[in-house]
Design a protein around this motif. Sequence first.
Motif, PDB file in Angstrom:
ATOM      1  N   PRO A  84     -45.787 -11.718  85.985  1.00 60.99           N
ATOM      2  CA  PRO A  84     -45.743 -10.351  86.389  1.00 60.99           C
ATOM      3  C   PRO A  84     -45.719 -10.409  87.880  1.00 60.99           C
ATOM      4  O   PRO A  84     -46.346 -11.486  88.588  1.00 60.99           O
ATOM      5  CB  PRO A  84     -47.023  -9.795  85.917  1.00 60.99           C
ATOM      6  N   GLN A  85     -45.236  -9.292  88.724  1.00 61.76           N
ATOM      7  CA  GLN A  85     -45.180  -9.585  89.993  1.00 61.76           C
ATOM      8  C   GLN A  85     -46.282  -8.568  90.805  1.00 61.76           C
ATOM      9  O   GLN A  85     -46.447  -7.714  90.290  1.00 61.76           O
ATOM     10  CB  GLN A  85     -43.681  -8.927  90.445  1.00 61.76           C
ATOM     11  N   ARG A  86     -46.778  -9.130  92.147  1.00 62.77           N
ATOM     12  CA  ARG A  86     -47.678  -8.443  92.663  1.00 62.77           C
ATOM     13  C   ARG A  86     -46.988  -7.566  93.811  1.00 62.77           C
ATOM     14  O   ARG A  86     -47.567  -6.660  94.286  1.00 62.77           O
ATOM     15  CB  ARG A  86     -48.739  -9.325  93.179  1.00 62.77           C
ATOM     16  N   GLY A  87     -45.852  -8.011  94.298  1.00 60.52           N
ATOM     17  CA  GLY A  87     -45.312  -7.378  95.428  1.00 60.52           C
ATOM     18  C   GLY A  87     -43.540  -8.158  95.620  1.00 60.52           C
ATOM     19  O   GLY A  87     -43.406  -9.096  94.786  1.00 60.52           O
ATOM     20  N   ILE A  88     -42.831  -7.431  96.366  1.00 59.99           N
ATOM     21  CA  ILE A  88     -41.567  -7.857  96.421  1.00 59.99           C
ATOM     22  C   ILE A  88     -40.889  -7.167  97.712  1.00 59.99           C
ATOM     23  O   ILE A  88     -41.335  -6.088  98.089  1.00 59.99           O
ATOM     24  CB  ILE A  88     -40.786  -7.178  94.855  1.00 59.99           C
ATOM     25  N   GLY A  89     -39.785  -7.758  97.966  1.00 57.17           N
ATOM     26  CA  GLY A  89     -39.225  -7.204  99.399  1.00 57.17           C
ATOM     27  C   GLY A  89     -37.762  -7.574  98.871  1.00 57.17           C
ATOM     28  O   GLY A  89     -37.252  -8.595  98.301  1.00 57.17           O
ATOM     29  N   LEU A  90     -36.977  -6.753  99.587  1.00 59.86           N
ATOM     30  CA  LEU A  90     -35.406  -6.692  99.425  1.00 59.86           C
ATOM     31  C   LEU A  90     -34.747  -7.161 100.748  1.00 59.86           C
ATOM     32  O   LEU A  90     -35.084  -6.730 101.897  1.00 59.86           O
ATOM     33  CB  LEU A  90     -34.980  -5.472  99.089  1.00 59.86           C
ATOM     34  N   MET A  91     -34.137  -8.239 100.759  1.00 57.36           N
ATOM     35  CA  MET A  91     -33.525  -8.689 102.002  1.00 57.36           C
ATOM     36  C   MET A  91     -32.366  -7.706 102.503  1.00 57.36           C
ATOM     37  O   MET A  91     -31.473  -7.338 101.668  1.00 57.36           O
ATOM     38  CB  MET A  91     -32.789  -9.965 101.920  1.00 57.36           C
ATOM     39  N   PRO A  92     -32.377  -7.284 103.649  1.00 56.35           N
ATOM     40  CA  PRO A  92     -31.157  -6.520 104.216  1.00 56.35           C
ATOM     41  C   PRO A  92     -29.641  -7.438 104.027  1.00 56.35           C
ATOM     42  O   PRO A  92     -29.885  -8.434 104.098  1.00 56.35           O
ATOM     43  CB  PRO A  92     -31.376  -6.367 105.811  1.00 56.35           C
ATOM     44  N   LYS A  93     -28.768  -6.444 103.940  1.00 51.93           N
ATOM     45  CA  LYS A  93     -27.468  -7.066 103.551  1.00 51.93           C
ATOM     46  C   LYS A  93     -27.104  -7.977 104.502  1.00 51.93           C
ATOM     47  O   LYS A  93     -26.195  -9.180 104.360  1.00 51.93           O
ATOM     48  CB  LYS A  93     -26.361  -5.967 103.501  1.00 51.93           C
ATOM     49  N   ARG A  94     -27.453  -8.181 105.807  1.00 48.09           N
ATOM     50  CA  ARG A  94     -27.052  -8.878 106.899  1.00 48.09           C
ATOM     51  C   ARG A  94     -27.398 -10.415 106.423  1.00 48.09           C
ATOM     52  O   ARG A  94     -26.863 -11.213 107.070  1.00 48.09           O
ATOM     53  CB  ARG A  94     -27.787  -8.421 108.156  1.00 48.09           C
ATOM     54  N   GLY A  95     -28.500 -10.321 105.814  1.00 49.05           N
ATOM     55  CA  GLY A  95     -29.160 -11.851 105.511  1.00 49.05           C
ATOM     56  C   GLY A  95     -28.578 -12.387 103.883  1.00 49.05           C
ATOM     57  O   GLY A  95     -29.029 -13.518 103.577  1.00 49.05           O
ATOM     58  N   CYS A  96     -27.621 -11.790 103.422  1.00 50.35           N
ATOM     59  CA  CYS A  96     -27.182 -12.329 102.207  1.00 50.35           C
ATOM     60  C   CYS A  96     -25.981 -13.179 102.393  1.00 50.35           C
ATOM     61  O   CYS A  96     -25.320 -13.277 103.498  1.00 50.35           O
ATOM     62  CB  CYS A  96     -26.573 -11.056 101.257  1.00 50.35           C
ATOM     63  N   ASP A  97     -25.579 -14.048 101.499  1.00 54.64           N
ATOM     64  CA  ASP A  97     -24.503 -15.146 101.624  1.00 54.64           C
ATOM     65  C   ASP A  97     -23.301 -14.361 100.979  1.00 54.64           C
ATOM     66  O   ASP A  97     -23.184 -14.528  99.618  1.00 54.64           O
ATOM     67  CB  ASP A  97     -25.051 -16.184 100.729  1.00 54.64           C
ATOM     68  N   VAL A  98     -22.443 -14.267 101.957  1.00 53.19           N
ATOM     69  CA  VAL A  98     -21.281 -13.608 101.332  1.00 53.19           C
ATOM     70  C   VAL A  98     -20.151 -14.385 100.695  1.00 53.19           C
ATOM     71  O   VAL A  98     -19.246 -14.376  99.796  1.00 53.19           O
ATOM     72  CB  VAL A  98     -20.545 -12.975 102.476  1.00 53.19           C
TER      73      VAL A  98
ATOM     74  N   ASP B 292     -18.598  -2.235 105.377  1.00 49.71           N
ATOM     75  CA  ASP B 292     -19.256  -2.097 106.764  1.00 49.71           C
ATOM     76  C   ASP B 292     -20.910  -2.173 106.519  1.00 49.71           C
ATOM     77  O   ASP B 292     -21.105  -1.003 105.872  1.00 49.71           O
ATOM     78  CB  ASP B 292     -18.831  -1.516 107.650  1.00 49.71           C
ATOM     79  N   THR B 293     -21.603  -2.816 106.695  1.00 52.08           N
ATOM     80  CA  THR B 293     -23.123  -2.662 106.501  1.00 52.08           C
ATOM     81  C   THR B 293     -23.918  -2.528 108.079  1.00 52.08           C
ATOM     82  O   THR B 293     -23.426  -2.446 108.919  1.00 52.08           O
ATOM     83  CB  THR B 293     -23.686  -4.174 105.851  1.00 52.08           C
ATOM     84  N   LEU B 294     -25.336  -2.284 107.643  1.00 51.08           N
ATOM     85  CA  LEU B 294     -26.007  -1.833 108.902  1.00 51.08           C
ATOM     86  C   LEU B 294     -26.047  -2.967 109.803  1.00 51.08           C
ATOM     87  O   LEU B 294     -26.094  -4.067 109.546  1.00 51.08           O
ATOM     88  CB  LEU B 294     -27.435  -1.309 108.402  1.00 51.08           C
ATOM     89  N   ALA B 295     -25.853  -2.615 111.051  1.00 52.09           N
ATOM     90  CA  ALA B 295     -26.146  -3.638 112.207  1.00 52.09           C
ATOM     91  C   ALA B 295     -27.482  -3.486 112.726  1.00 52.09           C
ATOM     92  O   ALA B 295     -28.282  -2.707 112.472  1.00 52.09           O
ATOM     93  CB  ALA B 295     -24.970  -3.341 113.293  1.00 52.09           C
ATOM     94  N   GLU B 296     -27.614  -4.545 113.662  1.00 46.19           N
ATOM     95  CA  GLU B 296     -28.745  -4.790 114.208  1.00 46.19           C
ATOM     96  C   GLU B 296     -28.996  -3.883 115.269  1.00 46.19           C
ATOM     97  O   GLU B 296     -30.290  -3.507 115.843  1.00 46.19           O
ATOM     98  CB  GLU B 296     -29.233  -6.077 114.705  1.00 46.19           C
ATOM     99  N   ASP B 297     -28.177  -3.285 115.895  1.00 47.18           N
ATOM    100  CA  ASP B 297     -28.136  -2.362 117.137  1.00 47.18           C
ATOM    101  C   ASP B 297     -28.568  -0.862 116.576  1.00 47.18           C
ATOM    102  O   ASP B 297     -28.024  -0.282 115.685  1.00 47.18           O
ATOM    103  CB  ASP B 297     -26.866  -2.354 117.730  1.00 47.18           C
ATOM    104  N   ALA B 298     -29.242  -0.145 117.697  1.00 43.76           N
ATOM    105  CA  ALA B 298     -29.425   1.113 117.374  1.00 43.76           C
ATOM    106  C   ALA B 298     -28.512   2.027 117.883  1.00 43.76           C
ATOM    107  O   ALA B 298     -27.690   1.596 118.980  1.00 43.76           O
ATOM    108  CB  ALA B 298     -30.849   1.562 118.133  1.00 43.76           C
TER     109      ALA B 298
END
Length: 528
Positions: free
Chosen positions: A312-326, A364-370
């Motif tokens: 069972p899981q206590r917590g979980i986090g999702l990596m932004p698409k910038r960190g995925c291996d294309v 196109d995915t979210l960039a780091e710039d505001a």
Amino acid sequence: MSFRVVRSSKFRHVYGQALKREQCYDNIRVSKSSWDSTFCAVNPKFLAIIVESAGGGAFIVLPHNKVGRIAADHPLVGGHKGPVLDIAWCPHNDNVIASGSEDCVVKVWQIPDGGLSRTLTEPVVDLVFHQRRVGLVLWHPSALNVLLTAGSDNQVVIWNVGTGEILVHIDSHPDIVYSACFNWDGSKLVTTCKDKKIRIYDPRTGELDSEAMCHEGSKATRAIFLRHGLIFTTGFNRSSERQYSLRAPDALNEPIVMVELDTSNGVMFPLYDADTNMIYLCGKGDSVIRYFEVTPEPPFVHYINTFQTTEPQRGIGLMPKRGCDVTTCEVAKFYRMNNNGLCQVISMTVPRKSDLFQEDLYPDTLAEDAAITAEEWIDGKDADPITFSLKGGYVSSSVNKSLPAKKAGNILNKPRGESGSSGAASSSAGGGSYASGNNNEANEGAPPAAVLSEKDLRTIQDEIRKLKAIIVKQENRIRALEAKEDARNKNGSDAAPASAAAANSDGKASESANDHASTSAATAKDED
């Protein structure tokens, strides 16, 4: 003759695969707080997990290359006086993270590029307003340094973190706020509350646009805005069955779909991928991750598959698409905390034979710039988040990028080099305090900070551990010698009274012998 047509979808065959244990993170004491939070935040540089900590609250920050068993004395971020309840990385600066705690204070921290070499206790910003514990922190998707916080005092506050000022204060919730989410351009805000209602606000003015009953159950509910404007919610019905719904903002009372899932007790966290329009449902205490695709065709929310685990899981986090291996067609990556201290890394992949960049899987995915500044946003300007193509891979721009100072000085300037932490001077503005050590003006004329490599840091840590071992060994040796000395002194003190007693007895015997001799002599003289 009838036949069934299979729905066409690029993500119908998405499958999850857990990485090997040596590629995961082990020996992490995840927080045992009962607060409904994911306890985890992740970005392309760091993994942050809320951990158990004596004498206050803390969370651990790990670079992605530091896998394996984590040392028990690993440096923490530990400036809170109460347990940390929620953390969130800034979407426009991978080195900045915000944390809310039971001590009623929200703190914003700046993490050096190489990670922490010692426990960090001095935040960049202290945001002081809430009167009770702060259980929710949320960054604006397109405006720079705009942070939303919500506490058990039923107050929702939107801050300009760069100056420590309060931009908006929303006090119309009658009970605890369970969740909040901005829409795609940040012009609307949806919240869920303990009074079972879902509300949509104008986040600049705090005016209520609409409200409706969310789920009839009394347990916690959560709501998120989807990219194209719809709202997805999770909650419970009157029979405590878990359910999800899809709603239109202009018709909150009439859900498009409302589906019962199961009878488990854990709160479900909807994690949304705006690029693929996929929703991952992760329940607290569950051993599964269900994923769905939202489409314009009925039934609108299409079940795809379930990833099954044994713990069972206590917590979980999702990596932004910038960190995925294309290169491996990875469309999502999860960091899942188990009760046994293991942080499991799970990769969601679309099976493709080609090694080329798959443009249909990676729009196109979210960039780091505001897109805009906090001042422009509060003045009424809206802007979609800046996007970019992942073709060729992602390279962080935070190392060489600095933000221009505005008004009181933007204290979240991105570091120019790998040295990262802020200075010590601080002042207050509009209910918040901030340090100015990261301003470029404050650093002019100062000698450049020394930059240590990971190898140097590891060498220093090894030397410190050796010195600690030597000190412990010497302490044990000193204690053993002191114990021997005490025993010897005790034996000597016991022998002295015995010898004295023997001497006294000898003296008495000689005295009695003399008396006897004198008595005998006197008797003999009388007889004569």
